[in-house]
Design a protein around this motif. Structure first.
Motif, PDB file in Angstrom:
ATOM      1  N   ARG A  19     105.694  18.413  20.508  1.00 12.27           N
ATOM      2  CA  ARG A  19     104.291  18.233  20.886  1.00 12.27           C
ATOM      3  C   ARG A  19     103.651  17.341  19.843  1.00 12.27           C
ATOM      4  O   ARG A  19     103.795  17.583  18.643  1.00 12.27           O
ATOM      5  N   ILE A  20     102.934  16.332  20.300  1.00  5.21           N
ATOM      6  CA  ILE A  20     102.227  15.433  19.393  1.00  5.21           C
ATOM      7  C   ILE A  20     100.750  15.466  19.756  1.00  5.21           C
ATOM      8  O   ILE A  20     100.363  15.118  20.874  1.00  5.21           O
ATOM      9  N   GLY A  21      99.962  15.937  18.805  1.00  5.69           N
ATOM     10  CA  GLY A  21      98.516  15.976  19.009  1.00  5.69           C
ATOM     11  C   GLY A  21      97.848  14.831  18.272  1.00  5.69           C
ATOM     12  O   GLY A  21      98.497  13.900  17.794  1.00  5.69           O
ATOM     13  N   GLY A  22      96.557  14.909  18.151  1.00  2.62           N
ATOM     14  CA  GLY A  22      95.802  13.866  17.480  1.00  2.62           C
ATOM     15  C   GLY A  22      96.066  13.791  15.991  1.00  2.62           C
ATOM     16  O   GLY A  22      96.072  12.719  15.403  1.00  2.62           O
ATOM     17  N   ARG A  23      96.314  14.959  15.356  1.00  2.00           N
ATOM     18  CA  ARG A  23      96.506  14.980  13.905  1.00  2.00           C
ATOM     19  C   ARG A  23      97.761  15.713  13.450  1.00  2.00           C
ATOM     20  O   ARG A  23      98.149  15.616  12.297  1.00  2.00           O
ATOM     21  N   ARG A  35      99.344  10.584  10.810  1.00  4.03           N
ATOM     22  CA  ARG A  35      98.372   9.733  10.115  1.00  4.03           C
ATOM     23  C   ARG A  35      98.267   8.399  10.828  1.00  4.03           C
ATOM     24  O   ARG A  35      99.130   7.546  10.693  1.00  4.03           O
ATOM     25  N   ARG A  36      97.223   8.259  11.565  1.00  7.43           N
ATOM     26  CA  ARG A  36      96.978   7.003  12.251  1.00  7.43           C
ATOM     27  C   ARG A  36      96.284   6.047  11.287  1.00  7.43           C
ATOM     28  O   ARG A  36      95.452   6.465  10.498  1.00  7.43           O
ATOM     29  N   VAL A  37      96.628   4.794  11.361  1.00  9.26           N
ATOM     30  CA  VAL A  37      96.063   3.802  10.465  1.00  9.26           C
ATOM     31  C   VAL A  37      94.598   3.590  10.821  1.00  9.26           C
ATOM     32  O   VAL A  37      94.256   3.343  11.979  1.00  9.26           O
ATOM     33  N   ASP A  97     100.847   3.963   6.650  1.00  4.43           N
ATOM     34  CA  ASP A  97     100.128   5.155   6.216  1.00  4.43           C
ATOM     35  C   ASP A  97      98.641   4.862   6.344  1.00  4.43           C
ATOM     36  O   ASP A  97      98.255   3.935   7.033  1.00  4.43           O
ATOM     37  N   LEU A  98      97.810   5.599   5.658  1.00  9.33           N
ATOM     38  CA  LEU A  98      96.369   5.396   5.751  1.00  9.33           C
ATOM     39  C   LEU A  98      95.972   4.172   4.942  1.00  9.33           C
ATOM     40  O   LEU A  98      95.517   4.269   3.817  1.00  9.33           O
ATOM     41  N   CYS A 155     101.972   5.096  13.323  1.00 13.43           N
ATOM     42  CA  CYS A 155     101.382   6.104  12.455  1.00 13.43           C
ATOM     43  C   CYS A 155     102.357   6.457  11.338  1.00 13.43           C
ATOM     44  O   CYS A 155     103.510   6.049  11.358  1.00 13.43           O
ATOM     45  N   GLY A 156     101.874   7.212  10.376  1.00 15.11           N
ATOM     46  CA  GLY A 156     102.717   7.814   9.350  1.00 15.11           C
ATOM     47  C   GLY A 156     102.876   9.287   9.683  1.00 15.11           C
ATOM     48  O   GLY A 156     102.008   9.862  10.349  1.00 15.11           O
TER      49      GLY A 156
END
Length: 165
Positions: free
Chosen positions: A127-131, A157-159, A11-12, A99-100
């Motif tokens: 579809r996978i975007g940046g957020r 949620r990218r670490v 997660d973050l 990512c989470g």
């Protein structure tokens, strides 16, 4: 392994982003997931297969009588949890567990009752975007009929790297 909860996805958190996992590492992590106490064990999760490139994951679920509604079939919220599991995991697989993916919204449509018997579900990252990611999922009855379909969005949620002192 720690005594705390088993975490499947980051997660973050501070620190360097995790290294992407390969297919064998993903398979091992998902096999371990079904052996630890969490929602996967409640639902009777069993990995069937997945594709990193095609962004899908298929699982078998083994619901127990405790998950039945008053009519004797699997309760709708439990089916939605199965769909949430395979859809979220399809994004994690596509992103190779870097990512989470907390679910933001889910819409479930019910077509046929799901007997309290082993069933198959498939999640697909559309579809996978940046957020944000968009996902779809299906659960089939043991007889092969569509029991339920869902579409959902999740946050990606990218670490984040640790803050520099």
């Amino acid at each position: 392994m720690t005594d705390g909860p088993f975490l499947l996805a980051p997660d973050l958190a501070g620190g360097p982003p995790p290294e992407p996992l390969d297919a064998d590492q993903i398979r091992a992590r998902l096999s371990l997931r079904s052996a630890k106490p969490n929602v996967s064990t409640l639902l009777g999760f069993e990995l069937v297969d997945f594709s990193i490139e095609e962004r899908w994951l298929e699982a078998r679920f083994h619901p127990t009588p405790q998950l039945a509604n008053l009519r004797g079939s699997v309760q709708g919220g439990i089916i939605t949890a199965m769909l949430d599991e395979v859809m979220s995991l399809s994004v994690l697989v596509a992103e190779r567990f870097t990512c989470g993916v907390p679910t933001l919204e889910i819409k479930t449509s019910y077509y046929n009752p799901l007997p309290v018997e082993p069933c198959v579900a498939r999640g697909q990252a559309m579809r996978i975007g940046g957020r944000i990611a968009f996902m779809e999922g299906t659960v089939w009855t043991p007889g092969g009929e569509i029991a339920t379909k869902a579409s959902a969005t999740c946050q990606v949620r990218r670490v984040k790297p640790a803050a520099k002192p």
